[in-house]
Design an enzyme around this catalytic site. Structure first.
Site, mmCIF file in Angstrom:
data_model
loop_
_atom_site.group_PDB
_atom_site.id
_atom_site.type_symbol
_atom_site.label_atom_id
_atom_site.label_comp_id
_atom_site.label_asym_id
_atom_site.label_seq_id
_atom_site.Cartn_x
_atom_site.Cartn_y
_atom_site.Cartn_z
ATOM 1 N N LYS A 163 0.829 -1.198 0.000
ATOM 2 C CA LYS A 163 0.000 0.000 0.000
ATOM 3 C C LYS A 163 0.871 1.257 0.000
ATOM 4 C CE LYS A 163 -3.704 -0.504 2.554
ATOM 5 N NZ LYS A 163 -4.296 -0.679 3.911
ATOM 6 N N ARG A 200 -3.096 3.313 8.692
ATOM 7 C CA ARG A 200 -3.466 2.143 7.891
ATOM 8 C C ARG A 200 -2.347 1.116 7.843
ATOM 9 N NH1 ARG A 200 -4.631 4.931 2.184
ATOM 10 N NH2 ARG A 200 -5.853 3.015 1.847
ATOM 11 N N GLY A 240 -8.439 -8.016 4.819
ATOM 12 C CA GLY A 240 -9.267 -8.188 6.008
ATOM 13 C C GLY A 240 -8.497 -8.666 7.231
ATOM 14 N N MET A 298 -5.646 -7.213 8.734
ATOM 15 C CA MET A 298 -5.098 -6.223 9.653
ATOM 16 C C MET A 298 -5.924 -4.961 9.590
ATOM 17 S SD MET A 298 -1.202 -7.322 9.570
ATOM 18 C CE MET A 298 -0.987 -6.205 8.296
ATOM 19 N N ARG A 305 -3.356 -1.038 -6.658
ATOM 20 C CA ARG A 305 -2.436 -2.178 -6.768
ATOM 21 C C ARG A 305 -2.835 -2.979 -7.997
ATOM 22 N NH1 ARG A 305 -5.208 -4.728 -1.556
ATOM 23 N NH2 ARG A 305 -7.252 -4.752 -2.494
ATOM 24 N N HIS A 356 -4.736 -37.025 3.898
ATOM 25 C CA HIS A 356 -4.323 -38.003 2.898
ATOM 26 C C HIS A 356 -5.171 -37.904 1.635
ATOM 27 C CE1 HIS A 356 -4.523 -41.991 0.972
ATOM 28 N NE2 HIS A 356 -3.225 -41.964 1.163
ATOM 29 N N ARG A 404 5.178 -47.558 -17.207
ATOM 30 C CA ARG A 404 5.393 -48.607 -16.204
ATOM 31 C C ARG A 404 4.921 -49.934 -16.772
ATOM 32 N NH1 ARG A 404 2.558 -44.627 -13.888
ATOM 33 N NH2 ARG A 404 3.615 -43.263 -12.392
ATOM 34 N N ARG A 426 9.924 -48.596 -18.668
ATOM 35 C CA ARG A 426 10.674 -48.974 -17.477
ATOM 36 C C ARG A 426 10.487 -50.458 -17.208
ATOM 37 N NH1 ARG A 426 9.127 -46.465 -11.801
ATOM 38 N NH2 ARG A 426 7.403 -47.932 -12.017
ATOM 39 N N GLU A 448 17.158 -42.629 -8.765
ATOM 40 C CA GLU A 448 16.201 -42.458 -7.667
ATOM 41 C C GLU A 448 16.822 -42.843 -6.334
ATOM 42 O OE1 GLU A 448 12.858 -44.915 -8.842
ATOM 43 O OE2 GLU A 448 14.195 -46.243 -9.931
ATOM 44 N N SER A 496 16.673 -40.706 -16.209
ATOM 45 C CA SER A 496 15.375 -40.139 -15.870
ATOM 46 C C SER A 496 15.322 -40.085 -14.350
ATOM 47 C CB SER A 496 14.254 -41.011 -16.434
ATOM 48 O OG SER A 496 13.009 -40.497 -16.009
ATOM 49 N N GLY A 524 13.762 -40.122 -11.022
ATOM 50 C CA GLY A 524 12.493 -40.516 -10.409
ATOM 51 C C GLY A 524 12.374 -39.768 -9.100
ATOM 52 N N CYS A 548 10.805 -37.958 -14.343
ATOM 53 C CA CYS A 548 9.449 -38.458 -14.302
ATOM 54 C C CYS A 548 9.124 -38.496 -12.817
ATOM 55 C CB CYS A 548 9.338 -39.841 -14.926
ATOM 56 S SG CYS A 548 10.349 -41.079 -14.135
ATOM 57 N N TYR A 563 13.879 -32.717 -20.615
ATOM 58 C CA TYR A 563 12.421 -32.830 -20.614
ATOM 59 C C TYR A 563 11.882 -33.093 -19.213
ATOM 60 C CZ TYR A 563 12.910 -37.935 -20.252
ATOM 61 O OH TYR A 563 13.218 -39.194 -19.835
HETATM 62 P P1 ADP Z 1 -7.679 -2.119 3.629
HETATM 63 O O1 ADP Z 1 -6.274 -2.533 3.468
HETATM 64 O O2 ADP Z 1 -8.481 -3.038 4.486
HETATM 65 O O3 ADP Z 1 -8.320 -1.746 2.344
HETATM 66 P P2 ADP Z 1 -7.291 0.686 4.072
HETATM 67 O O4 ADP Z 1 -6.100 1.139 4.816
HETATM 68 O O5 ADP Z 1 -7.210 0.791 2.603
HETATM 69 O O6 ADP Z 1 -7.626 -0.791 4.519
HETATM 70 O O7 ADP Z 1 -8.504 1.528 4.648
HETATM 71 C C1 ADP Z 1 -9.820 1.081 4.858
HETATM 72 C C2 ADP Z 1 -10.812 2.022 4.174
HETATM 73 O O8 ADP Z 1 -10.646 3.352 4.638
HETATM 74 C C3 ADP Z 1 -10.614 2.071 2.682
HETATM 75 O O9 ADP Z 1 -11.857 2.083 2.056
HETATM 76 C C4 ADP Z 1 -9.879 3.348 2.451
HETATM 77 O O10 ADP Z 1 -10.127 3.869 1.186
HETATM 78 C C5 ADP Z 1 -10.409 4.242 3.557
HETATM 79 N N1 ADP Z 1 -9.407 5.236 3.944
HETATM 80 C C6 ADP Z 1 -8.151 4.981 4.355
HETATM 81 N N2 ADP Z 1 -7.485 6.114 4.584
HETATM 82 C C7 ADP Z 1 -8.334 7.125 4.285
HETATM 83 C C8 ADP Z 1 -8.217 8.542 4.307
HETATM 84 N N3 ADP Z 1 -7.075 9.144 4.642
HETATM 85 N N4 ADP Z 1 -9.274 9.257 3.939
HETATM 86 C C9 ADP Z 1 -10.425 8.649 3.573
HETATM 87 N N5 ADP Z 1 -10.612 7.339 3.546
HETATM 88 C C10 ADP Z 1 -9.567 6.567 3.894
HETATM 89 MG MG MG Z 2 10.877 -45.542 -8.462
HETATM 90 MG MG MG Z 3 -7.693 -0.594 1.073
#
Ligand code: ADP
Ligand code: MG
Ligand code: MG
Length: 905
Positions: A22, A91, A100, A102, A335, A451, A582, A637, A770, A789, A791, A857, A877
């Site tokens: 980020k 952030r 989701g 952190m 990203r 398993h 085989r 083989r 092998e 080969s 194995g 193989c 190969y």
């Molecule tokens: P995540 O990694 O879970 O997306 P973010 O750090 O991007 O968390 O932030 C969570 C939400 O808060 C996102 O929708 C982001 O756009 C919003 N947000 C983060 N920083 C700001 C900011 N400075 N102003 C307005 N909205 C923000």
């Molecule tokens: Mg063998």
């Molecule tokens: Mg975000």
């Protein structure tokens, strides 16, 4: 002195290690001149220092102050100033995205005084108090570890009491009331008032983000995604912009292309009068970008032009978070976006057509796993289905069949032409036969590394595990679905979806995926079979990328196949030969009696008789395979498994004969002899016993029979006008002398057959590597050998001293937990250990014979990471199961392109 803080103007996208994804991308956007609110990033190094010492380094504090001042100056406001406060968000953001996992806290800097200032400055009381209640709620939950429901319950109760439909109905008075209530919760839970000092709020939030790296769920997520535990997270401090300032404000996310279908054209969600987290939380229905265009054309146009700019800059599909504050657009994140398998292929070729990337780059933008996902059969989308329960999806695909609860049942029903689903409480190595016979496997217990899951994935068999709702009663032949109180019996038809984990009652029609049709029948056939434009576009994309991969790759791709049907399938998937054929199955079934006779033979004549009976059978097996692979190499083989696999089980036979004797029935001479032979051949550890070349040297005539059958089959095929290319491969070689003996014998037989037929036969003779000793003595062995080969299944077992069937169930789970393996060495080659043996074997082998042809193989031949390694050490190969051939072709192409890119960089 270590620099712990970077302004958004100082970093760039290549600094993900230090600034997290980020932070690096916020800096990149800032440098590009996009409207990013000012801010700074605290490095992952600071996080690591904090986690190691339990407190933040002192210099961090000082650096933060300096950077905060800079932001304050740029904005002309001070953090939490009572009359006109600067607010910030704190952030999290690690090197790899952990959605989701952190936390983020918005609106830092608000307190009882500055909330009034914000209200006055914005002229919007409601907005100011909405922001303050959000701060206390997020801060309480994230920083102070208060159960989020305590706040959510109060909020929902207020809305319910007043009969509101949603958050927008709340008035300023309501929000003020919430602030009071939320503050009480904080005081009750922490014994302290909600912190009023803005800088203290910020510092506490920063530390909370550091700590969130080590929460249980974050650790679990990393283990699953194979993200190292010691990276730490960066922290971004970013000036707040407000989407909750009324009707001309809002917040949204968008993608530069559709990440689920790969359609070109923008795609996104927008929420009016809301703050960031509301979009994901789904508190209201969102609008589309087309709606935004109607609402605020100026911001929309600017957003569109930024999207084009970002896509051109990153040369890939981007995902974006943005906020509009009173008609002014702000960029908060971007990203390279995650996408589905189909979208990955389509987007890659779109980018080629738009001249943003080269076709070679397009090959590197898709993965073998994505291709695999497109190859599995699918349930007919149009069909009606009844879900009875759900387990964990362990190996993708769609399978329909009769319920069977044991292996014999599986084998006999399949022999009778039925398709079956093997249902077990959990599977163990004895179930292998049943799993191979079944179209799908369903277990009530076990997870993704159980398993059943591991084996099914290896076989490409559809599998659902851990369907805990099921009570499997193997004795009664029933399955009880607890939640539905439904009893299913052996023979009832069910369907399982290995991609979703769903279990259906009754028949659900299964169809070949369009990409599978393309792979096996070609482009024209696939286009004819699927008239809709999207599917055609997908198939064309796969074709373009795979064709380029084929052109670029250095590795040949062969398949492991033991019979003409598999050989034909492999060939239709693009295999350039058989790397492992085989021969042991050629001695099983009805023919087991014949091999039993070989073992029991008391005289050379008796033995020869048994060999003579086997000869025509073996020969016709080989003719079938050489015909299917006309013009392509087939590496045969010689017989490999321990002898006892062809004899009855010792305990079973002893018990049977003892019972017979007790009942006064006659035990025949044959039975007595058999029992003696079984006893004599009983081994404590058959995997390390009489097998492979040892068997060939011990039982005179066995290898000779096979070699003659191969040579005569080749002659027969040539007579039919074909071009057979057999190669003779000797298993389990550990010394050059072993190979020399077999080779001399083979050359003599081939010369004989040449003389008898009047056809010059020149069959390569090589061996498997092998055993670690073979890798070490590769130079001397290669002097006797035309090809190696590797194995790698057995080589992994012998290098680690593992017996796979035993160790996978007995302690692999603990090894994953301890992090001794990130991934099973049977799935992805253990590059440091076993890989080193392979590399040594190739190097030394080519010293002994410069023309030595080298391949592998073993299941690793179809594993992407392993393929890249094999390419790097210069193998000729890889050979894998027919189903993995397309994946191996793609990954071999990717490996070659990546190697060249590295070489020129
Ligand atoms: P995540 O990694 O879970 O997306 P973010 O750090 O991007 O968390 O932030 C969570 C939400 O808060 C996102 O929708 C982001 O756009 C919003 N947000 C983060 N920083 C700001 C900011 N400075 N102003 C307005 N909205 C923000
Ligand atoms: Mg063998
Ligand atoms: Mg975000």
């Amino acid at each position: 002195m270590t620099k712990y803080v970077y302004s958004f103007t100082e970093g760039n996208r290549d600094m993900k290690d230090l600034l997290g994804g980020k932070g690096a991308n916020l800096a990149e956007m800032t440098t590009l001149g996009l409207p990013v609110p000012p801010g700074f990033t605290i490095t992952t190094e600071a996080c690591r220092a904090y986690l190691a010492a339990g407190e933040a380094p002192e210099t961090l504090d000082v650096e933060v102050t300096a950077h905060l001042r800079e932001v304050e100056q740029a904005m002309g406001r001070r953090l939490g100033d009572p009359s006109d406060p600067l607010l910030v968000s704190v952030r999290s953001g690690a090197k790899f995205s952990m959605p989701g996992m952190m936390e983020t806290v918005l609106n830092i800097g608000l307190n009882d005084e500055s909330v009034e200032g914000l209200a006055a400055q914005s002229g919007n009381d409601r907005f100011a108090w909405d922001s303050y209640r959000r701060l206390i709620q997020m801060f309480g939950k994230t920083v102070q570890d208060i159960d989020g429901d305590r706040f959510a319950d109060i909020l929902h109760k207020l809305q319910a009491d007043k009969g509101y439909k949603g958050d927008l109905d709340m008035t300023t008075a309501d929000l003020k009331h919430l602030v009071e209530e939320f503050k009480k919760v904080v005081e009750e839970e922490t014994g302290e008032a909600f912190p009023q000092d803005p800088r203290r709020q910020m510092d506490l939030a920063i530390e909370a983000v550091f700590r969130s790296w080590n929460t249980e769920r974050a650790r679990l997520y990393r283990r699953r995604e194979r993200i190292p535990n010691d990276l730490g997270t960066a922290v971004n401090v970013c000036t707040m912009v407000f989407g909750n300032m009324g009707e001309t404000s809002g917040t949204g996310v968008c993608f530069t292309r559709d990440p689920s279908t790969g359609h070109s054209g923008v795609y996104g969600d927008y929420l009016v009068n809301a703050q960031g987290e509301d979009v994901v939380a789904g508190i209201r229905n969102t609008l589309s970008l087309a709606d935004l265009e109607r609402l605020d054309k100026k911001s929309y146009d600017e957003l569109r032009s930024i999207m084009v700019k970002l896509e051109t800059h990153y040369r890939d599909l981007c995902d974006i978070e943005f906020t509009i504050q009173q008609g002014k657009l702000w960029m908060l994140q971007t990203r390279v976006g995650k996408r589905t398998a189909a979208a990955a292929f389509r987007v890659a070729t779109q980018l080629v057509d738009e001249r943003l990337i080269t076709t070679d780059e397009a090959v590197t933008r898709v993965t073998g796993d994505q291709l695999t996902a497109l190859l599995f059969p699918q349930f007919d989308k149009a069909a009606e289905k009844t879900v009875v329960t759900k387990g964990m999806p362990a190996s993708p695909g769609a399978a329909v069949g009769e319920i069977v609860l044991d292996n014999d049942q599986a084998a006999s029903r399949v022999a009778a032409g039925a398709s079956v689903i093997l249902v077990r409480r959990e599977t163990n190595p004895d179930d292998l036969a049943g799993m191979m016979a079944a179209s799908g496997v369903l277990t009530a217990r076990g997870g993704k590394t159980s398993h059943a899951a591991v084996v099914a994935r290896g076989m490409g068999r559809c599998c659902v595990v851990g369907a805990e709702d099921l009570v499997v009663d193997e004795a009664a032949g029933t399955i009880h679905v607890r939640s539905e109180d439904l009893v299913l019996k052996a023979g009832d038809v069910i369907a399982i979806d290995g991609t979703t984990g769903e279990v259906f009652k009754g028949d659900v029609p299964v169809v070949d995926s369009p990409v599978m049709t393309y792979i096996s029948k070609g482009l024209e056939a696939a286009l004819d079979a699927s008239p809709d434009a999207d599917t055609q576009d997908l198939v064309r994309s796969v074709d373009r990328i795979l064709t380029r991969a084929d052109r670029r790759r250095c590795l040949e791709v062969r398949a492991n196949a033991d019979n003409p049907e598999d050989a034909e399938r492999a060939r239709s998937f693009g295999a350039q030969g058989i790397g492992l054929c085989r021969t042991e199955h050629m001695f099983l079934g009805d023919r087991r009696k014949l091999i039993e006779a070989v073992i029991l033979a008391e005289t050379a004549e008796e033995r020869q008789e048994a060999f003579d009976a086997l000869m025509p059978l073996q020969k016709s097996d080989f003719i079938g395979i050489f015909t299917a692979m006309d013009g392509l190499p087939v590496t045969v083989r010689l017989i490999d498994p321990p002898l006892h696999e062809f004899l009855p089980d010792l305990t079973e036979l002893s018990v049977r004969l003892a019972l017979k004797a007790e009942r006064g029935e006659e035990v025949t001479d044959h039975e007595r002899l058999l029992l003696e032979a079984v006893k004599a051949n009983h081994e404590q550890n058959p995997m390390l016993g009489l097998r492979g070349v040892r068997l060939g040297l011990k039982i005179k005539g066995l290898f000779a029979l096979q070699i003659r059958a191969i040579a005569e089959a080749a002659v027969e095929c040539r007579k039919r006008g074909l071009d057979p290319r057999p190669e003779i491969m000797v298993p389990l070689i550990g010394s050059d002398r072993e190979l020399q003996i077999v080779r001399d014998e083979a050359l003599a037989i081939i010369a004989d057959v040449s003389r008898e037929s009047g056809m010059e036969l020149d069959l390569p003779i090589g061996n498997m590597i092998e055993l670690p000793r073979a890798a070490i003595r590769a130079e001397q062995i290669a002097e006797e050998s035309d090809f190696f080969s590797f194995g790698t299944n057995d080589l992994t077992q012998t290098a680690w001293g593992f017996s796979r069937d035993d160790v996978e169930v007995s302690f692999f789970n603990e090894y994953f937990t301890y992090g001794i393996f990130g991934i099973s060495p049977f799935e992805t080659l253990d590059i440091q250990g076993v890989g080193e043996l392979v590399a040594t074997g190739v190097r030394r082998g080519r010293r002994g014979n410069p023309n030595l042809h080298c391949g592998i193989c073993g299941e690793h031949g179809g594993d992407p990471a392993s393929i890249h390694f094999f390419d790097g050490i210069g193998l000729d190969y890889v050979s894998c199961s027919p189903f993995r051939v397309p994946v191996a072709r793609l990954e071999a192409g990717r490996a070659a392109i990546a190697d060249r890119a590295e070489a020129t960089a």
